[in-house]
Write a protein that holds these residues in place. Structure first.
Motif, PDB file in Angstrom:
ATOM      1  N   SER A 161      -7.552   5.956   3.077  1.00 26.51           N
ATOM      2  CA  SER A 161      -7.166   4.539   3.041  1.00 26.51           C
ATOM      3  C   SER A 161      -5.975   4.317   2.121  1.00 26.51           C
ATOM      4  N   PHE A 162      -5.973   5.020   0.992  1.00 24.00           N
ATOM      5  CA  PHE A 162      -4.870   4.875   0.036  1.00 24.00           C
ATOM      6  C   PHE A 162      -3.547   5.328   0.645  1.00 24.00           C
ATOM      7  N   ASN A 208      -2.869   5.776   3.853  1.00 25.08           N
ATOM      8  CA  ASN A 208      -2.525   4.923   4.995  1.00 25.08           C
ATOM      9  C   ASN A 208      -1.794   3.674   4.511  1.00 25.08           C
ATOM     10  N   SER A 209      -2.262   3.141   3.397  1.00 30.66           N
ATOM     11  CA  SER A 209      -1.602   1.976   2.817  1.00 30.66           C
ATOM     12  C   SER A 209      -0.177   2.298   2.398  1.00 30.66           C
ATOM     13  N   ARG A 248       2.021   2.577   5.529  1.00 29.33           N
ATOM     14  CA  ARG A 248       2.388   1.274   6.102  1.00 29.33           C
ATOM     15  C   ARG A 248       3.486   0.594   5.293  1.00 29.33           C
ATOM     16  N   SER A 249       3.614   0.977   4.033  1.00 34.17           N
ATOM     17  CA  SER A 249       4.642   0.390   3.169  1.00 34.17           C
ATOM     18  C   SER A 249       5.755   1.393   2.868  1.00 34.17           C
ATOM     19  N   LYS A 265       4.927  -7.962   5.403  1.00 36.70           N
ATOM     20  CA  LYS A 265       4.037  -8.026   4.240  1.00 36.70           C
ATOM     21  C   LYS A 265       3.879  -9.470   3.759  1.00 36.70           C
ATOM     22  N   SER A 285      -3.755 -10.746   2.966  1.00 30.73           N
ATOM     23  CA  SER A 285      -3.466  -9.858   1.841  1.00 30.73           C
ATOM     24  C   SER A 285      -3.294 -10.705   0.581  1.00 30.73           C
ATOM     25  N   ASP A 339      -1.613  -7.226  -4.112  1.00 32.86           N
ATOM     26  CA  ASP A 339      -1.500  -6.205  -3.076  1.00 32.86           C
ATOM     27  C   ASP A 339      -0.161  -6.307  -2.355  1.00 32.86           C
ATOM     28  N   THR A 340       0.222  -7.532  -2.011  1.00 37.50           N
ATOM     29  CA  THR A 340       1.500  -7.756  -1.332  1.00 37.50           C
ATOM     30  C   THR A 340       2.668  -7.384  -2.220  1.00 37.50           C
ATOM     31  N   LYS A 360       3.067  -3.529  -2.545  1.00 38.93           N
ATOM     32  CA  LYS A 360       3.529  -2.940  -1.293  1.00 38.93           C
ATOM     33  C   LYS A 360       5.025  -3.202  -1.085  1.00 38.93           C
TER      34      LYS A 360
END
Length: 222
Positions: A103-104, A106-107, A110-111, A122, A131, A135-136, A139
């Protein structure tokens, strides 16, 4: 030029896949019959814009190899009815719960692209409430500061390849032993990405495409 979802780029990729196989195997009919292709079908928009196209019937007309469509859990009977009479095999796949490690990264993936569209997406997620602010913020900072460096992108991809293989998916690969995998939506981290990753792990020929032309600038790394 580039057109709407399901336009010429998608069709050209299917044509490429078809003729690549034909060229590779045209002198060996026996070998051709033993070949197996995995094709992902995880999204309704893919079904509508790729699999209902007239080319699909042309592709299957002279098909001497085994095609396995990987579909979402609960969709097997639906697609079997839609493709009634076609020489296809349907297998359902649902990815298991991703680890914190997966998950980390993948995040980060995506960024991992510094593009206006990615940064805008975003903010759109934040404004829609999908979000949180922190978090935003992190990213967008990652995308803006590291998204231009190839070493950073290679590093993310390297760690994503270290993700523990999904057992259900590994069982499907062991069962059919595909010679080629065609991913129809490489920005789908919940379905196509694990399928494509397993193909690369096993050194199987992989052909992939974005669901739409804008996926290459808005959905992070592929």
């Amino acid at each position: 030029g580039v057109v709407r979802y399901g336009g010429q780029p998608l069709l050209f990729l299917l044509i490429y896949l078809f003729f690549w196989i034909k060229l590779k195997l045209k002198n060996n009919k026996t070998l051709m019959k033993n070949k197996t292709i995995f094709i992902t079908l995880a999204e309704d928009i893919i079904f509508r814009n790729v699999f209902t196209d007239s080319f699909w019937n042309f592709f299957l007309k002279d098909c001497d190899f085994k095609i396995v469509l990987l579909v979402q859990e609960g969709k097997k009977d639906f697609f079997a009815q839609k493709f009634a009479g076609k020489p296809l095999i349907f297998e359902e796949y649902k990815r298991g719960t991703p680890t914190k490690f997966e998950s980390f990264f993948n995040s980060l993936a995506r960024s991992g692209l510094n593009s206006h569209t990615n940064l805008w997406s975003k903010m759109r997620s934040y404004k829609r409430g999908d979000s949180g602010f922190i978090d935003t913020f992190y990213k967008r900072i990652l995308a803006a500061t590291l998204g231009n460096f190839n070493w950073y992108k290679h590093l993310i991809r390297y760690f994503l390849m270290q993700v523990e293989p999904d057992k259900k998916l590994a069982d499907l690969y062991d069962k059919y032993k595909p010679d080629m995998v065609f991913s129809t939506s490489l920005s789908n981290y919940d379905f196509d990405v694990p399928v494509a990753r397993e193909a690369k792990r096993r050194k199987i020929h992989l052909v992939g495409m974005g669901r739409s032309w804008d996926n290459f600038s808005s959905h992070g790394l592929l």
